[in-house]
Design an enzyme around this catalytic site. Structure first.
Site, PDB file in Angstrom:
ATOM      1  N   TYR A   1       0.824  -1.219   0.000  1.00  0.00           N
ATOM      2  CA  TYR A   1       0.000   0.000   0.000  1.00  0.00           C
ATOM      3  C   TYR A   1       0.859   1.270   0.000  1.00  0.00           C
ATOM      4  O   TYR A   1       0.345   2.370  -0.203  1.00  0.00           O
ATOM      5  CB  TYR A   1      -0.952   0.040   1.207  1.00  0.00           C
ATOM      6  CG  TYR A   1      -1.848  -1.168   1.383  1.00  0.00           C
ATOM      7  CD1 TYR A   1      -2.042  -2.079   0.344  1.00  0.00           C
ATOM      8  CD2 TYR A   1      -2.504  -1.403   2.580  1.00  0.00           C
ATOM      9  CE1 TYR A   1      -2.845  -3.205   0.520  1.00  0.00           C
ATOM     10  CE2 TYR A   1      -3.317  -2.511   2.757  1.00  0.00           C
ATOM     11  CZ  TYR A   1      -3.476  -3.414   1.727  1.00  0.00           C
ATOM     12  OH  TYR A   1      -4.272  -4.517   1.907  1.00  0.00           O
TER      13      TYR A   1
ATOM     14  N   LYS B   1       1.888  -6.427   5.943  1.00  0.00           N
ATOM     15  CA  LYS B   1       1.950  -7.655   5.121  1.00  0.00           C
ATOM     16  C   LYS B   1       3.158  -7.615   4.197  1.00  0.00           C
ATOM     17  O   LYS B   1       3.521  -6.543   3.696  1.00  0.00           O
ATOM     18  CB  LYS B   1       0.682  -7.776   4.253  1.00  0.00           C
ATOM     19  CG  LYS B   1      -0.613  -7.471   4.984  1.00  0.00           C
ATOM     20  CD  LYS B   1      -1.845  -7.723   4.136  1.00  0.00           C
ATOM     21  CE  LYS B   1      -3.082  -7.125   4.782  1.00  0.00           C
ATOM     22  NZ  LYS B   1      -3.268  -5.694   4.518  1.00  0.00           N
TER      23      LYS B   1
ATOM     24  N   LYS C   1     -12.546   0.234   4.984  1.00  0.00           N
ATOM     25  CA  LYS C   1     -11.802   1.455   4.684  1.00  0.00           C
ATOM     26  C   LYS C   1     -12.778   2.579   4.359  1.00  0.00           C
ATOM     27  O   LYS C   1     -13.810   2.345   3.701  1.00  0.00           O
ATOM     28  CB  LYS C   1     -10.874   1.181   3.490  1.00  0.00           C
ATOM     29  CG  LYS C   1     -10.148   2.393   2.970  1.00  0.00           C
ATOM     30  CD  LYS C   1     -10.659   2.767   1.598  1.00  0.00           C
ATOM     31  CE  LYS C   1     -10.153   4.106   1.158  1.00  0.00           C
ATOM     32  NZ  LYS C   1     -10.779   4.546  -0.102  1.00  0.00           N
ATOM     33  N   SER C   2     -12.469   3.774   4.824  1.00  0.00           N
ATOM     34  CA  SER C   2     -13.169   4.966   4.350  1.00  0.00           C
ATOM     35  C   SER C   2     -12.247   6.149   4.585  1.00  0.00           C
ATOM     36  O   SER C   2     -11.462   6.141   5.521  1.00  0.00           O
ATOM     37  CB  SER C   2     -14.480   5.186   5.101  1.00  0.00           C
ATOM     38  OG  SER C   2     -15.049   6.407   4.663  1.00  0.00           O
TER      39      SER C   2
ATOM     40  N   ARG D   1     -18.201   8.323   7.856  1.00  0.00           N
ATOM     41  CA  ARG D   1     -18.378   6.901   7.521  1.00  0.00           C
ATOM     42  C   ARG D   1     -17.538   6.009   8.442  1.00  0.00           C
ATOM     43  O   ARG D   1     -17.927   4.891   8.758  1.00  0.00           O
ATOM     44  CB  ARG D   1     -18.003   6.648   6.075  1.00  0.00           C
ATOM     45  CG  ARG D   1     -19.130   6.994   5.129  1.00  0.00           C
ATOM     46  CD  ARG D   1     -18.771   6.565   3.734  1.00  0.00           C
ATOM     47  NE  ARG D   1     -19.907   6.605   2.848  1.00  0.00           N
ATOM     48  CZ  ARG D   1     -19.792   6.527   1.531  1.00  0.00           C
ATOM     49  NH1 ARG D   1     -18.595   6.398   0.978  1.00  0.00           N
ATOM     50  NH2 ARG D   1     -20.860   6.554   0.773  1.00  0.00           N
TER      51      ARG D   1
ATOM     52  N   ASN E   1     -19.323   3.060  10.345  1.00  0.00           N
ATOM     53  CA  ASN E   1     -18.934   1.657  10.156  1.00  0.00           C
ATOM     54  C   ASN E   1     -18.675   0.939  11.481  1.00  0.00           C
ATOM     55  O   ASN E   1     -19.019  -0.229  11.643  1.00  0.00           O
ATOM     56  CB  ASN E   1     -17.699   1.572   9.247  1.00  0.00           C
ATOM     57  CG  ASN E   1     -18.025   1.952   7.805  1.00  0.00           C
ATOM     58  OD1 ASN E   1     -19.196   1.984   7.407  1.00  0.00           O
ATOM     59  ND2 ASN E   1     -17.000   2.251   7.028  1.00  0.00           N
TER      60      ASN E   1
HETATM   61  P1  NAD Z   1     -14.215  -2.191   1.785  1.00  0.00           P
HETATM   62  O1  NAD Z   1     -15.185  -3.305   1.605  1.00  0.00           O
HETATM   63  O2  NAD Z   1     -13.747  -1.849   3.143  1.00  0.00           O
HETATM   64  O3  NAD Z   1     -14.867  -0.910   1.073  1.00  0.00           O
HETATM   65  C1  NAD Z   1     -14.290   0.356   1.171  1.00  0.00           C
HETATM   66  C2  NAD Z   1     -15.038   1.346   0.277  1.00  0.00           C
HETATM   67  O4  NAD Z   1     -16.440   1.316   0.566  1.00  0.00           O
HETATM   68  C3  NAD Z   1     -14.607   2.785   0.534  1.00  0.00           C
HETATM   69  O5  NAD Z   1     -13.553   3.127  -0.315  1.00  0.00           O
HETATM   70  C4  NAD Z   1     -15.858   3.592   0.239  1.00  0.00           C
HETATM   71  O6  NAD Z   1     -15.939   3.855  -1.145  1.00  0.00           O
HETATM   72  C5  NAD Z   1     -16.972   2.640   0.586  1.00  0.00           C
HETATM   73  N1  NAD Z   1     -17.552   2.845   1.918  1.00  0.00           N
HETATM   74  C6  NAD Z   1     -16.918   2.833   3.132  1.00  0.00           C
HETATM   75  N2  NAD Z   1     -17.793   2.981   4.137  1.00  0.00           N
HETATM   76  C7  NAD Z   1     -19.015   3.093   3.557  1.00  0.00           C
HETATM   77  C8  NAD Z   1     -20.325   3.281   4.075  1.00  0.00           C
HETATM   78  N3  NAD Z   1     -20.543   3.334   5.386  1.00  0.00           N
HETATM   79  N4  NAD Z   1     -21.345   3.341   3.190  1.00  0.00           N
HETATM   80  C9  NAD Z   1     -21.141   3.264   1.860  1.00  0.00           C
HETATM   81  N5  NAD Z   1     -19.922   3.095   1.307  1.00  0.00           N
HETATM   82  C10 NAD Z   1     -18.871   3.012   2.145  1.00  0.00           C
HETATM   83  O7  NAD Z   1     -12.982  -2.495   0.805  1.00  0.00           O
HETATM   84  P2  NAD Z   1     -11.402  -2.543   0.919  1.00  0.00           P
HETATM   85  O8  NAD Z   1     -10.815  -1.235   1.251  1.00  0.00           O
HETATM   86  O9  NAD Z   1     -10.965  -3.231  -0.323  1.00  0.00           O
HETATM   87  O10 NAD Z   1     -11.141  -3.579   2.118  1.00  0.00           O
HETATM   88  C11 NAD Z   1     -10.908  -3.164   3.466  1.00  0.00           C
HETATM   89  C12 NAD Z   1      -9.492  -3.450   3.875  1.00  0.00           C
HETATM   90  O11 NAD Z   1      -9.161  -4.829   3.665  1.00  0.00           O
HETATM   91  C13 NAD Z   1      -8.440  -2.703   3.052  1.00  0.00           C
HETATM   92  O12 NAD Z   1      -8.344  -1.341   3.377  1.00  0.00           O
HETATM   93  C14 NAD Z   1      -7.213  -3.506   3.393  1.00  0.00           C
HETATM   94  O13 NAD Z   1      -6.731  -3.167   4.670  1.00  0.00           O
HETATM   95  C15 NAD Z   1      -7.774  -4.927   3.382  1.00  0.00           C
HETATM   96  N6  NAD Z   1      -7.584  -5.607   2.080  1.00  0.00           N
HETATM   97  C16 NAD Z   1      -6.722  -6.646   2.036  1.00  0.00           C
HETATM   98  C17 NAD Z   1      -6.506  -7.327   0.845  1.00  0.00           C
HETATM   99  C18 NAD Z   1      -5.573  -8.499   0.831  1.00  0.00           C
HETATM  100  O14 NAD Z   1      -5.222  -8.992  -0.241  1.00  0.00           O
HETATM  101  N7  NAD Z   1      -5.135  -8.983   1.964  1.00  0.00           N
HETATM  102  C19 NAD Z   1      -7.173  -6.935  -0.323  1.00  0.00           C
HETATM  103  C20 NAD Z   1      -8.059  -5.864  -0.258  1.00  0.00           C
HETATM  104  C21 NAD Z   1      -8.270  -5.211   0.938  1.00  0.00           C
END
Ligand code: NAD
Length: 275
Positions: free
Chosen positions: A51, A76, A232-233, A238, A242
């Site tokens: 990241y 990671k 994430k947000s 939010r 969350n």
């Molecule tokens: P997520 O499911 O957490 O979605 C985040 C997105 O949803 C935000 O960017 C925003 O656009 C929207 N959002 C956030 N809160 C909201 C709300 N209350 N209402 C409506 N929309 C909202 O997706 P993510 O960021 O891909 O996953 C979370 C975390 O998981 C990442 O930040 C990371 O730390 C981890 N991750 C790990 C891997 C891996 O390969 N290990 C891959 C992807 C993500």
């Protein structure tokens, strides 16, 4: 402030079940985002070498006034740092960027099975744990096959496996395997990256019934399944929304209704191919 429960990992370390993920948070915005998350009550941050924002996480932590042991920090291993010595060096680099002398959880980000080195890499993580540079070690994006190989060839069961998991892709088989082997399930993209999942009519009905948002219904579903999540947000309102999922409970029928949204389709890459 919201009381987030801890989950006890297989080595006795406690992890807050709810955290904040910083995937796709730009490096220059990370310090502020993590500060906002701390203000909203988050005490568990999920970052990664990939990241490129570990420095921002470290600065937010240093300036937060929080003691090191009040915050659970995960990073990671990047895909190009597989191999025993490379993994040791990479963790040292992360500690420098984060400005800490240990992390709480260090994960192999992707197994890269075609490269064939995740067992060798895992031995480096065992050393990292033994030396106290990470309080616990785990994996991410491992399938049953990869976990079985680790079990056959090494002596340490991963504390967690962090996998794509949301109502569209509920991963029942892998969750069962984890439960049977003492591996905690971490769910990435827990709200489906905020995409069309949150427009689903079933979630709209449940959100109205409980006086919550669709995102909160999905996050509560994870909590009741025992998954560890870190949505994430970048928006403080939010972030607060969350994490505000500890004052209601989905009925068994409503849990089933959310689980019924599965399509069997991933949003992200196939772990056998990626990296
Ligand atoms: P997520 O499911 O957490 O979605 C985040 C997105 O949803 C935000 O960017 C925003 O656009 C929207 N959002 C956030 N809160 C909201 C709300 N209350 N209402 C409506 N929309 C909202 O997706 P993510 O960021 O891909 O996953 C979370 C975390 O998981 C990442 O930040 C990371 O730390 C981890 N991750 C790990 C891997 C891996 O390969 N290990 C891959 C992807 C993500």
């Amino acid at each position: 402030m919201t009381q987030v429960p801890n989950i006890r990992l297989n080595n006795g370390v406690e992890i807050p079940q709810f955290g904040f993920g910083v995937f796709q948070v730009p490096p220059e915005e990370t310090e502020q985002a993590v500060r906002d998350a701390f203000d909203a009550g988050y005490r568990h941050i999920d970052t990664a070498q990939m990241y490129q924002n570990e420095e921002g996480v470290g600065r937010a932590l240093a300036e937060s006034g929080l003691a090191r042991d009040e915050v659970f920090l995960t990073t990671k291993l990047n895909n190009d740092n597989h191999g025993h010595d490379a993994a040791l060096r990479a963790l040292d680099g992360s500690l420098t960027k984060l400005g800490v002398d240990h992390v709480d959880l260090f994960l192999i980000h992707w197994p890269r099975p075609k490269d064939g080195r995740y067992v060798e890499t895992w031995r480096a993580l065992e050393k990292i744990a033994a030396e106290g540079n990470s309080r616990s070690i785990g994996v991410s994006n491992f399938t049953v096959e990869h976990l079985e190989r680790l079990a056959a060839e090494t002596g340490t069961v991963p504390a967690v496996n962090q996998i794509e998991l949301h109502p569209r892709f509920p991963q029942d088989e892998l969750r069962r395997y984890h439960a049977d082997h003492g591996i905690a399930t971490e769910a990435w993209s827990p709200i489906g990256q905020g995409g069309d999942l949150l427009q689903d009519p079933t979630l709209a009905t449940l959100a109205e019934r409980y006086g919550k948002s669709p995102a909160q219904v999905v996050l509560r579903w994870h909590v009741q399944l025992g998954n560890i999540v870190f949505p994430k947000s970048s928006r403080p309102e939010r972030m607060r929304e969350n994490i505000d999922v500890f004052d209601f409970e989905l009925s068994d029928d409503d849990m089933q209704a959310v689980s019924g949204l599965g399509t069997g389709t991933r949003m992200g890459p196939d772990p056998d191919e990626f990296g």
